[in-house]
Design an enzyme around this catalytic site. Structure first.
Site, PDB file in Angstrom:
ATOM      1  CG  ASP A   8      -1.950  -1.171   1.161  1.00  0.00           C
ATOM      2  OD1 ASP A   8      -1.866  -1.994   0.233  1.00  0.00           O
ATOM      3  OD2 ASP A   8      -2.772  -1.269   2.090  1.00  0.00           O
ATOM      4  CG  ASP A  46      -6.675  -0.198   1.180  1.00  0.00           C
ATOM      5  OD1 ASP A  46      -7.019  -1.386   1.360  1.00  0.00           O
ATOM      6  OD2 ASP A  46      -7.072   0.744   1.907  1.00  0.00           O
ATOM      7  CG  HIS A  48     -11.327   0.722   0.106  1.00  0.00           C
ATOM      8  ND1 HIS A  48     -11.400  -0.589   0.520  1.00  0.00           N
ATOM      9  CD2 HIS A  48     -10.399   1.314   0.916  1.00  0.00           C
ATOM     10  CE1 HIS A  48     -10.563  -0.770   1.541  1.00  0.00           C
ATOM     11  NE2 HIS A  48      -9.938   0.348   1.793  1.00  0.00           N
ATOM     12  CG  HIS A  52     -14.957  -0.435   1.511  1.00  0.00           C
ATOM     13  ND1 HIS A  52     -14.541  -0.545   2.816  1.00  0.00           N
ATOM     14  CD2 HIS A  52     -14.764  -1.643   0.936  1.00  0.00           C
ATOM     15  CE1 HIS A  52     -14.096  -1.791   3.021  1.00  0.00           C
ATOM     16  NE2 HIS A  52     -14.224  -2.474   1.888  1.00  0.00           N
ATOM     17  CE  LYS A 106      -4.078  -4.298   1.191  1.00  0.00           C
ATOM     18  NZ  LYS A 106      -4.799  -3.311   1.991  1.00  0.00           N
ATOM     19  CB  CYS A 151      -2.165  -2.831   5.238  1.00  0.00           C
ATOM     20  SG  CYS A 151      -3.925  -2.382   5.132  1.00  0.00           S
TER      21      CYS A 151
HETATM   22  C1  VGL Z   1      -4.853   0.619   5.656  1.00  0.00           C
HETATM   23  C2  VGL Z   1      -6.492   1.372   7.074  1.00  0.00           C
HETATM   24  C3  VGL Z   1      -7.454   1.181   6.101  1.00  0.00           C
HETATM   25  C4  VGL Z   1      -3.397   0.308   5.434  1.00  0.00           C
HETATM   26  C5  VGL Z   1      -5.805   0.412   4.681  1.00  0.00           C
HETATM   27  O1  VGL Z   1      -2.952   0.223   4.263  1.00  0.00           O
HETATM   28  O2  VGL Z   1      -2.660   0.159   6.434  1.00  0.00           O
HETATM   29  N1  VGL Z   1      -5.218   1.091   6.847  1.00  0.00           N
HETATM   30  N2  VGL Z   1      -7.089   0.692   4.905  1.00  0.00           N
HETATM   31 ZN    ZN Z   2      -8.475   0.703   3.313  1.00  0.00          ZN
END
Ligand code: VGL
Ligand code: ZN
Length: 203
Positions: A8, A46, A48, A52, A106, A151
């Site tokens: 991410d 990430d 969404h 979401h 994801k 994550c």
């Molecule tokens: C993440 C919170 C929500 C991350 C992703 O990449 O750590 N944290 N979505």
């Molecule tokens: Zn997220």
């Protein structure tokens, strides 16, 4: 065979982004320099939909960082982030992408969050990452990216369950909360995760 997993490394998690991780931008140069030491480089993103259910904006009377029960599991509500196709969802513009062989996305199901790059938070739906890495002959995984306490953490835990050895390159990752990160570092070490500095590669 060793793979570097870039978790991410996206604009919304950078300073100025909607879910900024303090100093998140400082990892990009390190990650660029680390990539050449690996047989394979793979990224997660990430990704969404706007509706979401992890977004506070999709609930009435809720604000970011409130906690709810979402379809039977605990869910922290976040600011809108990493919306499919948005600037915030893109990888950091300075990240070297030539060596990234595949990107696993994801968090696309609006009803369930997905912190790990391997499975959703219910551990029901696989992204295919584990099978992909195994087919490539990867046994050792090295982790960097954002956020270290969310994550990256959940992806590391799943990687152990999938039978990989796991190493976190600590300075190539940053947490949302330093307190949370310090707590989970012990947990990860006890599970056999190695925590190293990028200096072990970069001299
Ligand atoms: C993440 C919170 C929500 C991350 C992703 O990449 O750590 N944290 N979505
Ligand atoms: Zn997220």
């Amino acid at each position: 065979m060793k793979a570097l997993l870039l978790v991410d490394v996206q604009n919304d998690f950078m300073p100025g982004g909607s879910l900024e991780v303090p100093h998140g931008n400082l990892i990009v140069t390190l990650i660029n320099r680390l990539q050449k030491y690996f047989d394979l480089v793979v990224a997660t993103q990430d990704w969404h939909p706007q509706n979401h259910m992890s977004f506070a904006s999709n609930h009435s009377n809720k604000k970011p960082f409130d906690e709810i029960n979402l379809n039977g599991i605990k869910q922290i509500l976040w600011p809108d982030h990493c919306v499919q196709g948005s600037k915030g969802a893109e990888l950091h513009p300075d990240l070297k992408i030539n060596k990234i062989a595949a990107i696993f996305r994801k968090g696309m199901d609006p009803e369930i969050d997905s912190y790990s790059g391997f499975y959703d938070n219910n551990h029901q739906i696989s992204t295919g990452l584990s099978g992909y890495l195994k087919e490539k002959g990867i046994t050792e995984l090295f982790f960097c990216g954002l956020a270290a306490d969310i994550c990256v953490y959940y992806t590391i835990k799943d990687s152990l369950k999938e039978g990989f050895s796991a190493t976190l390159i600590e300075d190539a990752s940053r947490p949302l909360s330093i307190d949370v990160f310090n707590r989970i570092k012990n947990e990860l070490t006890n599970k056999g995760v190695r925590i190293i500095s990028s200096h072990e590669f970069l001299i």
